[in-house]
Every structure is written in structure tokens, then in C-alpha cells.
Design a protein around this motif. Structure first.
Motif, PDB file in Angstrom:
ATOM      1  N   TYR A  72      -0.957   7.446   9.930  1.00 21.85           N
ATOM      2  CA  TYR A  72      -1.115   6.421   8.893  1.00 21.85           C
ATOM      3  C   TYR A  72      -0.172   5.240   9.137  1.00 21.85           C
ATOM      4  CZ  TYR A  72      -4.259   9.195   6.001  1.00 21.85           C
ATOM      5  OH  TYR A  72      -5.328   9.898   5.526  1.00 21.85           O
ATOM      6  N   ILE A 110       0.798   5.202   0.401  1.00 22.30           N
ATOM      7  CA  ILE A 110      -0.011   6.319   0.878  1.00 22.30           C
ATOM      8  C   ILE A 110       0.827   7.570   0.667  1.00 22.30           C
ATOM      9  CG2 ILE A 110      -1.226   7.355   2.822  1.00 22.30           C
ATOM     10  CD1 ILE A 110      -1.370   4.483   4.027  1.00 22.30           C
ATOM     11  N   HIS A 149       0.850  -1.192   0.000  1.00 20.15           N
ATOM     12  CA  HIS A 149       0.000   0.000   0.000  1.00 20.15           C
ATOM     13  C   HIS A 149       0.885   1.240   0.000  1.00 20.15           C
ATOM     14  CE1 HIS A 149      -4.007   1.821   1.620  1.00 20.15           C
ATOM     15  NE2 HIS A 149      -3.405   2.644   0.792  1.00 20.15           N
ATOM     16  N   PHE A 180      -2.086  -1.127  -3.845  1.00 19.63           N
ATOM     17  CA  PHE A 180      -3.073  -0.105  -3.509  1.00 19.63           C
ATOM     18  C   PHE A 180      -2.378   1.240  -3.383  1.00 19.63           C
ATOM     19  CE2 PHE A 180      -4.222  -4.102  -1.461  1.00 19.63           C
ATOM     20  CZ  PHE A 180      -5.440  -4.355  -2.062  1.00 19.63           C
ATOM     21  N   ILE A 181      -3.037   2.274  -3.864  1.00 20.04           N
ATOM     22  CA  ILE A 181      -2.505   3.633  -3.774  1.00 20.04           C
ATOM     23  C   ILE A 181      -3.569   4.522  -3.158  1.00 20.04           C
ATOM     24  CG2 ILE A 181      -1.614   5.623  -5.040  1.00 20.04           C
ATOM     25  CD1 ILE A 181      -0.814   3.657  -7.283  1.00 20.04           C
ATOM     26  N   SER A 182      -3.182   5.235  -2.100  1.00 20.08           N
ATOM     27  CA  SER A 182      -4.053   6.235  -1.500  1.00 20.08           C
ATOM     28  C   SER A 182      -3.379   7.587  -1.647  1.00 20.08           C
ATOM     29  CB  SER A 182      -4.289   5.942  -0.014  1.00 20.08           C
ATOM     30  OG  SER A 182      -4.986   4.737   0.156  1.00 20.08           O
ATOM     31  N   LEU A 183      -4.099   8.537  -2.188  1.00 19.24           N
ATOM     32  CA  LEU A 183      -3.590   9.893  -2.360  1.00 19.24           C
ATOM     33  C   LEU A 183      -4.350  10.793  -1.396  1.00 19.24           C
ATOM     34  CD1 LEU A 183      -3.586   9.960  -6.268  1.00 19.24           C
ATOM     35  CD2 LEU A 183      -1.660   9.472  -4.752  1.00 19.24           C
ATOM     36  N   VAL A 184      -3.610  11.445  -0.515  1.00 15.70           N
ATOM     37  CA  VAL A 184      -4.211  12.286   0.515  1.00 15.70           C
ATOM     38  C   VAL A 184      -3.638  13.686   0.368  1.00 15.70           C
ATOM     39  CG1 VAL A 184      -4.537  12.619   2.997  1.00 15.70           C
ATOM     40  CG2 VAL A 184      -4.335  10.290   2.065  1.00 15.70           C
TER      41      VAL A 184
END
Length: 128
Positions: free
Chosen positions: A40, A20, A18, A90-94
Motif C-alpha cells: 500500500y 489506510i 488518505h 479518505f479512509i480505507s479499512l482493510v
């Protein structure tokens, strides 16, 4: 100064699955999101999720040249990180404030139009 990436499981040999990525706002610095990065990392560790958490410095000192320019820098950083960490699924962009606009632009830039037409949505090689 380039910030060293941290993973949620530093003692584990498991590669990160993952990514982030945190993006700061107008006239901000990557360090502005240090507390979020810590949160995180702790959440990922609690779930035994090998995560790579990056508070990206690509827009530090460069937040007045437009959303497109900043978003493309973020997209380039995501591509670089995924290429360096092929285990990422998985990629989360915040993003905070202007950083939110940057990550939205980056997400659109990372969509693969060749696969989009075939009914398959991918972001930087991974399924959406």
C-alpha cells in the motif's frame, strides 16, 4: 510494542489525505500485515498520494472477545487517527479474515446517524 505509523511520502511535508487501516485476523498480530502495508505504501507513493498506512495493533492478543468489541476498538483507533491527522479526506479499512468483520463493524459504528437522517452520509466526519 506500538507500531509507528508510516506515510507513503516520508520526505514530503504534505500531510496525509488518505488513511489506510489494516486489521489482522483471529489470534493475529499487526505485523502479520507488514507485506500488505509495504504494498500500500509503494502504491500510494507511485501515485504521489500522501497516505498514512497503519497496521493497527488494537486487537493484538484480544481477538476472542467478539466482533463488536474488536470492531469498536478499530472504530476508536480510526477516530483517534483522524483527529490527529485532520488532513485525512479518505479512509480505507482493510481486514484479513476476522479483521474483515472488525472493519465492517467499525465502518457501521463510524457512520454519523445525525447526518444520515438529513440525506448526507458521513464516516468519521468525511463524506461517504
Amino acid at each position: 510494542a506500538t507500531l509507528a505509523p508510516q506515510t507513503s511520502t516520508p520526505s514530503s511535508p504534505a500531510p496525509p489525505t488518505h488513511l489506510i487501516l489494516l486489521a489482522h485476523g483471529l489470534v493475529g498480530h499487526a505485523e502479520d500485515l507488514a507485506e500488505y502495508k509495504s504494498l500500500y505504501l509503494a502504491a500510494a507513493a507511485a501515485q504521489n498520494l500522501p497516505a498514512l498506512v497503519i497496521d493497527t495493533p488494537v486487537n493484538t492478543g484480544r481477538t476472542k472477545d467478539g466482533v463488536r468489541a474488536g470492531g469498536l476498538r478499530v472504530a476508536h483507533e480510526v477516530r483517534r487517527l483522524v483527529a490527529a491527522n485532520p488532513s485525512v479526506e479518505f479512509i480505507s479499512l482493510v481486514g484479513f479474515s476476522l479483521g474483515g468483520l472488525y472493519v465492517r463493524y467499525a465502518a457501521a459504528a463510524l457512520l454519523d446517524p445525525k447526518r444520515e437522517g438529513a440525506g448526507e452520509r458521513t464516516l468519521c466526519g468525511g463524506r461517504v
